[in-house]
Scaffold this motif. Sequence first.
Motif, PDB file in Angstrom:
ATOM      1  N   GLY A   1     -12.687  17.238   9.131  1.00  9.30           N
ATOM      2  CA  GLY A   1     -12.470  18.678   9.160  1.00  9.30           C
ATOM      3  C   GLY A   1     -11.138  19.120   8.599  1.00  9.30           C
ATOM      4  N   ARG A   2     -10.241  18.186   8.348  1.00  7.10           N
ATOM      5  CA  ARG A   2      -8.944  18.549   7.771  1.00  7.10           C
ATOM      6  C   ARG A   2      -9.076  18.646   6.258  1.00  7.10           C
ATOM      7  N   PRO A   3      -8.294  19.510   5.649  1.00 10.34           N
ATOM      8  CA  PRO A   3      -8.340  19.582   4.178  1.00 10.34           C
ATOM      9  C   PRO A   3      -7.814  18.287   3.558  1.00 10.34           C
ATOM     10  N   LEU A   4      -8.422  17.928   2.455  1.00 13.43           N
ATOM     11  CA  LEU A   4      -8.051  16.690   1.770  1.00 13.43           C
ATOM     12  C   LEU A   4      -7.009  16.958   0.700  1.00 13.43           C
ATOM     13  N   ILE A   5      -6.127  16.011   0.525  1.00 10.36           N
ATOM     14  CA  ILE A   5      -5.154  16.041  -0.572  1.00 10.36           C
ATOM     15  C   ILE A   5      -5.678  15.021  -1.577  1.00 10.36           C
ATOM     16  N   TRP A   6      -6.399  15.532  -2.579  1.00 10.72           N
ATOM     17  CA  TRP A   6      -7.178  14.681  -3.471  1.00 10.72           C
ATOM     18  C   TRP A   6      -6.388  13.637  -4.253  1.00 10.72           C
ATOM     19  N   PRO A   7      -5.191  13.945  -4.744  1.00  3.66           N
ATOM     20  CA  PRO A   7      -4.452  12.873  -5.445  1.00  3.66           C
ATOM     21  C   PRO A   7      -4.172  11.664  -4.536  1.00  3.66           C
ATOM     22  N   LEU A   8      -3.981  11.906  -3.240  1.00  2.89           N
ATOM     23  CA  LEU A   8      -3.740  10.796  -2.311  1.00  2.89           C
ATOM     24  C   LEU A   8      -5.032  10.053  -1.987  1.00  2.89           C
ATOM     25  N   VAL A   9      -6.147  10.780  -1.949  1.00  2.00           N
ATOM     26  CA  VAL A   9      -7.449  10.114  -1.772  1.00  2.00           C
ATOM     27  C   VAL A   9      -7.699   9.192  -2.959  1.00  2.00           C
ATOM     28  N   VAL A  10      -7.459   9.697  -4.160  1.00  2.12           N
ATOM     29  CA  VAL A  10      -7.651   8.894  -5.373  1.00  2.12           C
ATOM     30  C   VAL A  10      -6.714   7.690  -5.353  1.00  2.12           C
ATOM     31  N   ALA A  11      -5.460   7.889  -4.970  1.00  2.00           N
ATOM     32  CA  ALA A  11      -4.501   6.782  -4.909  1.00  2.00           C
ATOM     33  C   ALA A  11      -4.985   5.707  -3.935  1.00  2.00           C
ATOM     34  N   TYR A  12      -5.518   6.138  -2.790  1.00  2.96           N
ATOM     35  CA  TYR A  12      -6.046   5.178  -1.824  1.00  2.96           C
ATOM     36  C   TYR A  12      -7.158   4.342  -2.459  1.00  2.96           C
ATOM     37  N   PHE A  13      -8.081   5.002  -3.129  1.00  6.39           N
ATOM     38  CA  PHE A  13      -9.209   4.275  -3.702  1.00  6.39           C
ATOM     39  C   PHE A  13      -8.806   3.429  -4.915  1.00  6.39           C
ATOM     40  N   LEU A  14      -7.710   3.778  -5.571  1.00 11.09           N
ATOM     41  CA  LEU A  14      -7.217   2.940  -6.658  1.00 11.09           C
ATOM     42  C   LEU A  14      -6.636   1.622  -6.145  1.00 11.09           C
ATOM     43  N   LEU A  15      -6.288   1.582  -4.872  1.00 12.08           N
ATOM     44  CA  LEU A  15      -5.803   0.335  -4.271  1.00 12.08           C
ATOM     45  C   LEU A  15      -6.928  -0.675  -4.042  1.00 12.08           C
ATOM     46  N   GLN A  16      -8.148  -0.202  -3.951  1.00  9.00           N
ATOM     47  CA  GLN A  16      -9.244  -1.087  -3.558  1.00  9.00           C
ATOM     48  C   GLN A  16      -9.535  -2.200  -4.567  1.00  9.00           C
ATOM     49  N   PRO A  17      -9.493  -1.936  -5.880  1.00  8.99           N
ATOM     50  CA  PRO A  17      -9.637  -3.073  -6.805  1.00  8.99           C
ATOM     51  C   PRO A  17      -8.520  -4.110  -6.650  1.00  8.99           C
ATOM     52  N   LEU A  18      -7.320  -3.654  -6.284  1.00  6.43           N
ATOM     53  CA  LEU A  18      -6.227  -4.602  -6.032  1.00  6.43           C
ATOM     54  C   LEU A  18      -6.534  -5.462  -4.809  1.00  6.43           C
ATOM     55  N   ARG A  19      -7.101  -4.845  -3.784  1.00  6.95           N
ATOM     56  CA  ARG A  19      -7.505  -5.572  -2.580  1.00  6.95           C
ATOM     57  C   ARG A  19      -8.527  -6.657  -2.943  1.00  6.95           C
ATOM     58  N   LEU A  20      -9.501  -6.286  -3.767  1.00  5.73           N
ATOM     59  CA  LEU A  20     -10.518  -7.252  -4.199  1.00  5.73           C
ATOM     60  C   LEU A  20      -9.902  -8.370  -5.040  1.00  5.73           C
ATOM     61  N   TRP A  21      -8.903  -8.041  -5.838  1.00  6.24           N
ATOM     62  CA  TRP A  21      -8.209  -9.032  -6.660  1.00  6.24           C
ATOM     63  C   TRP A  21      -7.536 -10.075  -5.769  1.00  6.24           C
ATOM     64  N   VAL A  22      -6.907  -9.606  -4.688  1.00  5.27           N
ATOM     65  CA  VAL A  22      -6.271 -10.529  -3.736  1.00  5.27           C
ATOM     66  C   VAL A  22      -7.323 -11.436  -3.103  1.00  5.27           C
ATOM     67  N   LEU A  23      -8.416 -10.847  -2.618  1.00  6.31           N
ATOM     68  CA  LEU A  23      -9.463 -11.639  -1.983  1.00  6.31           C
ATOM     69  C   LEU A  23     -10.042 -12.660  -2.949  1.00  6.31           C
ATOM     70  N   ALA A  24     -10.283 -12.242  -4.189  1.00  4.94           N
ATOM     71  CA  ALA A  24     -10.843 -13.153  -5.188  1.00  4.94           C
ATOM     72  C   ALA A  24      -9.850 -14.261  -5.530  1.00  4.94           C
ATOM     73  N   SER A  25      -8.576 -13.934  -5.607  1.00  4.10           N
ATOM     74  CA  SER A  25      -7.556 -14.932  -5.947  1.00  4.10           C
ATOM     75  C   SER A  25      -7.419 -15.994  -4.864  1.00  4.10           C
ATOM     76  N   LEU A  26      -7.524 -15.582  -3.614  1.00 10.36           N
ATOM     77  CA  LEU A  26      -7.414 -16.539  -2.515  1.00 10.36           C
ATOM     78  C   LEU A  26      -8.742 -17.241  -2.222  1.00 10.36           C
ATOM     79  N   GLY A  27      -9.832 -16.605  -2.575  1.00  9.50           N
ATOM     80  CA  GLY A  27     -11.144 -17.208  -2.354  1.00  9.50           C
ATOM     81  C   GLY A  27     -11.346 -17.604  -0.901  1.00  9.50           C
ATOM     82  N   GLY A  28     -11.740 -18.844  -0.686  1.00 11.96           N
ATOM     83  CA  GLY A  28     -12.008 -19.344   0.658  1.00 11.96           C
ATOM     84  C   GLY A  28     -10.776 -19.495   1.519  1.00 11.96           C
ATOM     85  N   ARG A  29      -9.606 -19.262   0.968  1.00  6.07           N
ATOM     86  CA  ARG A  29      -8.367 -19.350   1.762  1.00  6.07           C
ATOM     87  C   ARG A  29      -7.936 -17.992   2.307  1.00  6.07           C
ATOM     88  N   TRP A  30      -8.666 -16.915   1.935  1.00  8.28           N
ATOM     89  CA  TRP A  30      -8.304 -15.587   2.445  1.00  8.28           C
ATOM     90  C   TRP A  30      -8.805 -15.443   3.874  1.00  8.28           C
TER      91      TRP A  30
END
Length: 166
Positions: free
Chosen positions: A65-94
Amino acid sequence: MTDFKVAIAILAFVTLQRLAELAIARRNTRRLLARGAHEVGAGHYLLIVALHGSWLAGLWWLAPGRPLIWPLVVAYFLLQPLRLWVLASLGGRWTTRIIILPGAPLVRSGPFRLVRHPNYAIVVAEIALLPLAFGLWEMAVLFSLLNAALLTVRIRTEEKALQASR
């Protein structure tokens, strides 16, 4: 779509993502322990779980119900490929725990070539960005400070354990 519905969609995404990561972490932890690894810093792990759970619960409680600040929403979602990169790099050690596999070399590929603890850097950004995307600056500050205190303990514990395992 209203801000309320967008907030619910965002929070559902983050919740499902975190639950999936916990499942991956549990599987990887079991496999690592079966290979002779051991856990370090288990005493502070529950505090980390409590912090992240409280952060997410607070967002569910305060954000819809709160108004969204869209540039920050986009910034949050731009972090997600980086998160996946970390998981993929560590593989079974993550994992979400500090699990030391004696004799295993440090991972130095992917984002680990650039940053010593890329996953922690991403989490620091996420804990601040998502509340800020909903205008919840007080929540962003509070959880960022709590996270900084826990990460100080966690990184020191992890570094000491990694040094000892070499």
